[in-house]
Design a protein around this motif. Structure first.
Motif, PDB file in Angstrom:
ATOM      1  N   PRO D  23      36.984  27.795  -6.803  1.00 41.04           N
ATOM      2  CA  PRO D  23      37.484  28.754  -7.794  1.00 41.04           C
ATOM      3  C   PRO D  23      38.928  28.429  -8.147  1.00 41.04           C
ATOM      4  CG  PRO D  23      37.593  29.734  -5.607  1.00 41.04           C
ATOM      5  CD  PRO D  23      37.099  28.321  -5.426  1.00 41.04           C
ATOM      6  N   SER D  24      39.238  28.325  -9.421  1.00 40.97           N
ATOM      7  CA  SER D  24      40.620  28.007  -9.817  1.00 40.97           C
ATOM      8  C   SER D  24      41.595  29.031  -9.261  1.00 40.97           C
ATOM      9  CB  SER D  24      40.724  27.979 -11.342  1.00 40.97           C
ATOM     10  OG  SER D  24      40.615  29.290 -11.864  1.00 40.97           O
ATOM     11  N   TRP D  25      41.171  30.289  -9.180  1.00 35.92           N
ATOM     12  CA  TRP D  25      42.079  31.361  -8.777  1.00 35.92           C
ATOM     13  C   TRP D  25      42.463  31.315  -7.309  1.00 35.92           C
ATOM     14  CZ3 TRP D  25      37.167  31.680 -10.626  1.00 35.92           C
ATOM     15  CH2 TRP D  25      36.172  32.136  -9.764  1.00 35.92           C
ATOM     16  N   ALA D  26      41.715  30.561  -6.521  1.00 33.66           N
ATOM     17  CA  ALA D  26      42.081  30.463  -5.104  1.00 33.66           C
ATOM     18  C   ALA D  26      43.393  29.716  -4.908  1.00 33.66           C
ATOM     19  CB  ALA D  26      40.976  29.755  -4.328  1.00 33.66           C
ATOM     20  N   PHE D  27      43.828  28.979  -5.917  1.00 32.49           N
ATOM     21  CA  PHE D  27      45.047  28.178  -5.766  1.00 32.49           C
ATOM     22  C   PHE D  27      46.301  28.933  -6.206  1.00 32.49           C
ATOM     23  CE2 PHE D  27      41.387  25.449  -6.069  1.00 32.49           C
ATOM     24  CZ  PHE D  27      41.528  24.693  -4.932  1.00 32.49           C
ATOM     25  N   GLY D  28      46.097  30.082  -6.856  1.00 35.99           N
ATOM     26  CA  GLY D  28      47.233  30.931  -7.204  1.00 35.99           C
ATOM     27  C   GLY D  28      47.514  31.921  -6.086  1.00 35.99           C
ATOM     28  N   ASN D  29      48.540  32.729  -6.272  1.00 39.08           N
ATOM     29  CA  ASN D  29      48.865  33.743  -5.275  1.00 39.08           C
ATOM     30  C   ASN D  29      47.833  34.866  -5.297  1.00 39.08           C
ATOM     31  OD1 ASN D  29      51.284  32.607  -4.253  1.00 39.08           O
ATOM     32  ND2 ASN D  29      52.355  33.242  -6.128  1.00 39.08           N
ATOM     33  N   GLY D  41      55.248  26.254  -4.207  1.00 37.75           N
ATOM     34  CA  GLY D  41      54.406  25.160  -4.683  1.00 37.75           C
ATOM     35  C   GLY D  41      53.138  25.596  -5.375  1.00 37.75           C
ATOM     36  N   VAL D  42      52.972  26.888  -5.537  1.00 43.51           N
ATOM     37  CA  VAL D  42      51.737  27.390  -6.153  1.00 43.51           C
ATOM     38  C   VAL D  42      51.716  27.030  -7.657  1.00 43.51           C
ATOM     39  CG1 VAL D  42      50.908  29.632  -7.035  1.00 43.51           C
ATOM     40  CG2 VAL D  42      51.011  29.191  -4.578  1.00 43.51           C
ATOM     41  N   PRO D  43      50.545  26.716  -8.193  1.00 43.87           N
ATOM     42  CA  PRO D  43      50.426  26.320  -9.604  1.00 43.87           C
ATOM     43  C   PRO D  43      50.957  27.376 -10.562  1.00 43.87           C
ATOM     44  CG  PRO D  43      48.345  25.943  -8.466  1.00 43.87           C
ATOM     45  CD  PRO D  43      49.245  26.655  -7.510  1.00 43.87           C
ATOM     46  N   ARG D  44      51.418  26.900 -11.706  1.00 43.54           N
ATOM     47  CA  ARG D  44      51.914  27.810 -12.742  1.00 43.54           C
ATOM     48  C   ARG D  44      50.959  27.889 -13.927  1.00 43.54           C
ATOM     49  NH1 ARG D  44      57.055  24.851 -12.253  1.00 43.54           N
ATOM     50  NH2 ARG D  44      55.531  23.203 -12.577  1.00 43.54           N
ATOM     51  N   ASP D  45      49.965  27.005 -13.968  1.00 48.44           N
ATOM     52  CA  ASP D  45      49.045  26.994 -15.114  1.00 48.44           C
ATOM     53  C   ASP D  45      47.708  26.382 -14.694  1.00 48.44           C
ATOM     54  OD1 ASP D  45      49.189  24.147 -15.163  1.00 48.44           O
ATOM     55  OD2 ASP D  45      51.025  24.272 -16.345  1.00 48.44           O
ATOM     56  N   GLU D 301      48.115  28.755   3.594  1.00 46.99           N
ATOM     57  CA  GLU D 301      48.263  27.792   2.498  1.00 46.99           C
ATOM     58  C   GLU D 301      46.934  27.648   1.767  1.00 46.99           C
ATOM     59  OE1 GLU D 301      50.601  26.023   1.125  1.00 46.99           O
ATOM     60  OE2 GLU D 301      52.265  26.642   2.417  1.00 46.99           O
ATOM     61  N   LYS D 302      47.010  27.461   0.475  1.00 45.20           N
ATOM     62  CA  LYS D 302      45.806  27.565  -0.330  1.00 45.20           C
ATOM     63  C   LYS D 302      44.948  26.286  -0.353  1.00 45.20           C
ATOM     64  CE  LYS D 302      48.752  30.792  -2.406  1.00 45.20           C
ATOM     65  NZ  LYS D 302      48.292  31.928  -1.644  1.00 45.20           N
ATOM     66  N   VAL D 303      45.556  25.135  -0.648  1.00 46.60           N
ATOM     67  CA  VAL D 303      44.741  23.914  -0.704  1.00 46.60           C
ATOM     68  C   VAL D 303      44.088  23.628   0.651  1.00 46.60           C
ATOM     69  CG1 VAL D 303      44.711  21.438  -1.193  1.00 46.60           C
ATOM     70  CG2 VAL D 303      46.110  22.972  -2.609  1.00 46.60           C
ATOM     71  N   PRO D 304      44.843  23.647   1.731  1.00 43.51           N
ATOM     72  CA  PRO D 304      44.159  23.411   3.026  1.00 43.51           C
ATOM     73  C   PRO D 304      43.219  24.550   3.402  1.00 43.51           C
ATOM     74  CG  PRO D 304      46.518  23.853   3.343  1.00 43.51           C
ATOM     75  CD  PRO D 304      46.309  23.700   1.868  1.00 43.51           C
ATOM     76  N   GLY D 305      43.478  25.741   2.917  1.00 41.86           N
ATOM     77  CA  GLY D 305      42.547  26.855   3.143  1.00 41.86           C
ATOM     78  C   GLY D 305      41.204  26.576   2.483  1.00 41.86           C
ATOM     79  N   GLN D 306      41.252  26.000   1.302  1.00 40.11           N
ATOM     80  CA  GLN D 306      40.011  25.629   0.623  1.00 40.11           C
ATOM     81  C   GLN D 306      39.308  24.481   1.368  1.00 40.11           C
ATOM     82  OE1 GLN D 306      38.690  26.705  -2.913  1.00 40.11           O
ATOM     83  NE2 GLN D 306      39.497  28.421  -1.755  1.00 40.11           N
ATOM     84  N   ALA D 392      51.012  31.241 -10.757  1.00 44.38           N
ATOM     85  CA  ALA D 392      49.724  31.844 -11.090  1.00 44.38           C
ATOM     86  C   ALA D 392      49.327  32.831  -9.999  1.00 44.38           C
ATOM     87  CB  ALA D 392      48.651  30.763 -11.236  1.00 44.38           C
ATOM     88  N   GLY D 393      48.676  33.864 -10.413  1.00 41.11           N
ATOM     89  CA  GLY D 393      48.188  34.868  -9.471  1.00 41.11           C
ATOM     90  C   GLY D 393      47.003  35.539 -10.109  1.00 41.11           C
ATOM     91  N   TRP D 394      46.690  36.744  -9.647  1.00 44.37           N
ATOM     92  CA  TRP D 394      45.590  37.457 -10.260  1.00 44.37           C
ATOM     93  C   TRP D 394      46.078  38.126 -11.531  1.00 44.37           C
ATOM     94  CZ3 TRP D 394      41.537  40.154  -6.766  1.00 44.37           C
ATOM     95  CH2 TRP D 394      40.964  39.217  -5.920  1.00 44.37           C
ATOM     96  N   GLY D 395      46.376  37.320 -12.519  1.00 41.49           N
ATOM     97  CA  GLY D 395      46.858  37.826 -13.784  1.00 41.49           C
ATOM     98  C   GLY D 395      46.900  36.649 -14.730  1.00 41.49           C
ATOM     99  N   ALA D 396      47.276  36.917 -15.935  1.00 41.52           N
ATOM    100  CA  ALA D 396      47.236  35.858 -16.949  1.00 41.52           C
ATOM    101  C   ALA D 396      48.131  34.687 -16.552  1.00 41.52           C
ATOM    102  CB  ALA D 396      47.652  36.427 -18.287  1.00 41.52           C
TER     103      ALA D 396
END
Lengths: 396, 396, 396, 396
Positions: D23-29, D41-45, D301-306, D392-396
């Motif tokens: 899921p793309s959203w797993a990499f945002g906050n 280091g979290v993605p911005r887009d 951490e998100k990437v290693p969490g995935q 990026a987070g749970w929002g636009a």
């Protein structure tokens, strides 16, 4: 033998004295992790929150205190500090109640506050609580409520027992800062915002820490903070028996910590809780038990949502006061299960709205506070006045 | 720094010493309120139960004690009393362990035993416990386990708080009868056999009563006696920290008190529990924590069901012993969530069956106790020998 | 626009027509796996059960049918068979209702009945159901209720999907035996008597099988057979929308399948359920929904326990009938959350006991059926008459 | 008869083909209603999200697709639209997978989207889904995943059945817009973000709507969306039997919808789920079941969490593939409960990490993807590169 008429009169007297404390944060926007929906007219600062809370008291006569959340409700010292807020509350006819320490919104608290493995973070969290004691001195508050959001999300993430030791140490530092007439009221919660362990997940843990701290530490029971199926009125009875029930956070739930209006999800449970309160003689104003609301109004209007909740607590209380305790005791002692259950249900089945209308009218209050507020034009007024600025929510 | 090899050797040593106590009642028929299905070869009396239990010890070397349920396991005094049973156990290579008081099957206990509103029923229940102390003196047992089945089914049926007062009084009378080297171990249970209140529903209630009684009263944790979602290893850590964890009743559950084989429903939970035991240094034989099984084998064979359960506890323990605690502590202190969780999972992911086979073989035991028992012919033998009589079950 | 007076009159009319079916087994002894406590005066045979059930109808006028459990309620053919029982019922003023097939008490069913891996056991279970159809023909019953107790206790014990296939096949054989005016009503249950899988654990599974069978198969909703927190009124609405709600088994619960008196644990839930019934126009006698009780009276007297339960269902129904549906619909459509919720709560808060007393008295029935029965001397009479014999319970 | 070596080889082959969608959203906050903690280091887009997702595939070789959330992952058409995103994904070695419609963050959806009482809001929500179909055409996606957040917070707030009717109508409009090779996959959820009703709370409701829609509508099972105690593998078996299991959202939970890493809370449950997948022959790439992650990495951490989550699913799958199904079937058919359960547990107890390392190395992948990623320097690099902008987070 009490007669129904005596019980009714005792109920009238007790209901006239009952007070319920309101949370300032209930008047701001709230929601879920998915979305906080904004509502027109919502307060932008602590002053407006207190004005809204005062509306609840104005129409119910039963909500003379407002709990603050620190730092959400801090007023800049340059502006004259918390004194202005206290004065504003007095102008509005209410007082500042319990002070809530917020240790869940600073980035440092990601892995815990009072239980964090990092001593520097723990020190910061303890300091925040000591500052809350100063706020209490400035506002005349006597209770510091600690809802500890700390916990972990994964097995192994941290050491369960080390965290208890750190918690005990942090709490002892805060407790040492109390004035003699102050109390810590310590809340527990089953889960959320962490999902593997919570550091104070149950009343047993809260009580153990209170016992270690001393007489000025009491347990807070939030009605939404238990495992599915938990018999909450049993815990009420148990904590009263131990002399350690300090306060309630009322709200209601179907699933998790839903924070719905008190009495909305299971009015019979609220009645059973108030029945233990009456049974344990803990309704009288000097009992040491503070009755507070702690709710979120995600989809409904906030001020009338609080009014409805106060009314729901009053109705549950009124029913509990109407229980024929002598007959009940007799049925219980004789082992007549159906008669005993029936006596409790008789009180619950009673429509107490007329009784409460009478109590209110005798005090010069509207018979139906909800309807009176809705007719008052207050919502329209604040919707038009409160434009611009940032609406208060679960944030600074 | 410990090396993997050292951890392995420490695990071998600890596993060789670990013992698990068996419940006599697990060898009789069990079931639900709907049906108790009979099983061929089931014991007809306490002697045969002990013979079956001894089979578990014979093949695992880890189950040297048998808990009794009184009056289920009383042997008629005219026959020479409990001495014969003790001697039989010794012949079979096992000893009598904990004594369980049964206060849920006498007609008088319909509305409670130690908490009954009727003083005569309470007196009878207290007397039964005092008789259990005599059984302990006759059998060399040191622990009286009280699982209090008392509770109510309907709101209002009895007074919650009065029942706590009566319970405290009854327990004090029993406690007063203890010899200096005896303990009361006091169990709690969320629900069943009553469905509104249980008089000891949670660890907090059990602990409060133990604290009031004195140092010889400890809490028993039955892994099936909690609300859905309860973090049991947290309670283990908490009770160890308070110095009041007296014993375990192991079993597993998906829903209620299912009493399935330990480790069958959630082996990861059992591992996490044993991890707190190892973390709290409570595995060593003199820790004061007695590890017992308490299960029902409704659909599966009973002796091999017990063997499988013992093996499951051993596997969970072995994994807990393999945790690299130094690295774990470091990861926890540094806030590395994934590393810390990963270190715990490394131990859990390990296949410890070869290690346990080695431990067993070094002690002259079969590498696979389940297989060895199934090949032993014992089941066939008892099926043909035990004909006639009344099979033991949850009754006298 | 309906007026309150019209709603009241509509409620009176609807309440006068409402009927609730009673379970014969509620009049026998019941309990938990730990103990079945005996009660003086309990029936010894199906005739006495029906006499007791008739008492409920005599005092409430709302319970004209009695469900039977086969084989528990079989009457020996040599004695004239079921005809005598039907005649006895008629004499007592009641009729035989739903026939329940019992496939949980034969030793062969240990690992399942309709889903058993052994074709011979499945055939036996199917035959039992076909015999139940004969009982229906003899008694004039139209509904065969199948509560399938089948399931497994351990992961891997049996193949989940194979069991569904076998179930579908067994049900199809039974369905093929139905007369054109007969129905199968198929119950689901979350857990118990098995603890890993149940073969029909939820409404989705029951509905899938009903859809596969045909129009004469409907779902039964037992209010105690759901996971914690399940919104039961949602399922009611859903099954009504699908045209597949065949019957209710009413009872109440705090934890598992507690089988307490309907309305005792959560009267607000019972009201919400009846509200969906009224909303879905399923209260009228020809709606195809059969309202039944299914309860255990473990600690309370049985006949008055049934009377109380009938009264509780009536009170919940009365409140549901008083909801101002026009105003509610308007508030709902306008998105006024508090107004809509308030309208529902207004009906719930109403004390409907006077209304029900009026309905009863207008029909020549006692205003308070519980009190009238207790004063009737019936319990004393049966206690003195029913001596000797074996009390009925959950067994043949 | 298969040999262990054959089962091992079949497992190697199946594991080499298994893919898991991210899921793309797993990499945002992400976080709770209380706080979203930011991570360096979290993605911005959406481009950076896909780059992060591609890291998971680079190290595991098992995650070649990324799900998008619309509008979160919309790229401004002025920039060249979604084509650039597709090209970026291709450059990174991954493809766009399922499209998720987001109808929970627009202010209009406060009281519902597809079920809202206001037709204008429903139309807007339907239109959003039709736009999602355009996104699918632009990205080559074939599945539109609808997780419907709609529900109510209070009894009476809206009409349960009306909402089902509106839902059916809205879904039919969306379904009509599908291309012949597209599917709707329809998710259900027990509770949250609403706390009284959810409009699709369970698999039964989702399935009923899918059946009404047609062959291109399938059910999505999110492992965190069930009531406490629900047997999820039973639902998997049931939906496979009905031919309507379209996709998984994997994650794990202890309490509510905790969205922890898959396999973290109950690895044995994940194994049982994958066991039903293997049993139902649904692991093969053309089975129509899409295996996706849907998680929040609040504290880790998100990437290693995935990566850890993908590995956990692989381990559960490997164990499921090692089950000796012939022996198991024999034990099941013979009613040998302990043998059957033991055969399943034998597979679960196996340490499959070496097997998976071998599979990976034979494909030129690192034996331990987590360790390889952590050593790659990627996290350090993005932490220093991704400064400024909005995470990026749970929002636009």
């Amino acid at each position: 033998m009490t007669t129904p008429e005596q019980r009714r009169q005792d109920a009238v007297d007790a209901l006239a004295q009952q007070t319920i404390e309101l949370p300032s944060w209930a008047f701001g926007n709230a929601g879920t992790r998915f979305k906080v929906f904004p509502t027109a007219g919502v307060p932008r600062d602590p002053f407006e929150k207190i004005s809204d809370a005062a509306q609840v008291h104005r129409h119910t006569g039963a909500a003379p205190r407002v709990s603050l959340h620190i730092p959400w409700d801090l007023v800049d010292d340059a502006d004259g500090g918390m004194e202005k807020l206290v004065a504003h509350a007095a102008d509005e006819g209410v007082a500042i109640g319990t002070i809530n320490s917020n240790v869940f919104q600073d980035d440092d608290y990601k892995l815990g506050s009072l239980t964090n493995a990092d001593p520097a973070v723990r020190r910061k969290a303890v300091q925040h609580h000591l500052r809350c004691l100063d706020v209490m001195r400035a506002t005349g508050s006597k209770d510091l409520k600690i809802w500890l959001p700390d916990g972990t999300n994964y097995p192994g993430q941290d050491d369960i027992r080390d965290r208890q030791d750190r918690l005990a140490e942090s709490l002892a530092e805060i407790y040492a800062g109390l004035d003699p007439d102050m109390r810590i009221v310590l809340e527990y919660k089953f889960f959320e915002p962490y999902f593997y362990t919570m550091d104070i997940p149950d009343w047993g843990t809260s009580l153990l820490h209170c016992l270690a701290l001393g007489e000025q530490a009491m347990v807070v029971l939030d009605t939404g903070h238990h495992a599915p199926g938990t018999n909450i009125e049993f815990i009420v009875a148990q904590l009263l028996r131990a002399g350690r029930l300090g306060a309630f956070d009322f709200n209601s739930r179907f699933y998790g910590d839903d924070d719905l209006m008190a009495g909305a999800a299971d009015p019979f449970q609220l009645f059973r809780i108030m029945n233990e309160i009456v049974r344990g003689d803990a309704l009288r104003p000097d009992s040491g038990v503070n009755f507070m609301l702690d709710q979120c109004h995600n989809v409904e209007e906030k001020v009338p949502g609080q009014i409805r909740s106060v009314m729901n607590v009053q109705e549950a209380t009124a029913k509990a006061l109407l229980v024929d305790r002598e007959a009940l005791g007799e049925a219980q002692r004789s082992g007549d299960v159906l008669a005993a259950n029936g006596l409790l249900m008789d009180a619950y089945s009673t429509d107490v709205r007329p009784l409460l209308a009478e109590v209110r009218e005798s005090r010069g209050l509207p018979a139906d506070p909800y309807r009176a507020f809705m007719a008052s034009g207050y919502l329209d007024r604040v919707r038009s006045e409160r434009v611009g600025g940032t609406q208060a929510g679960w944030g600074a």
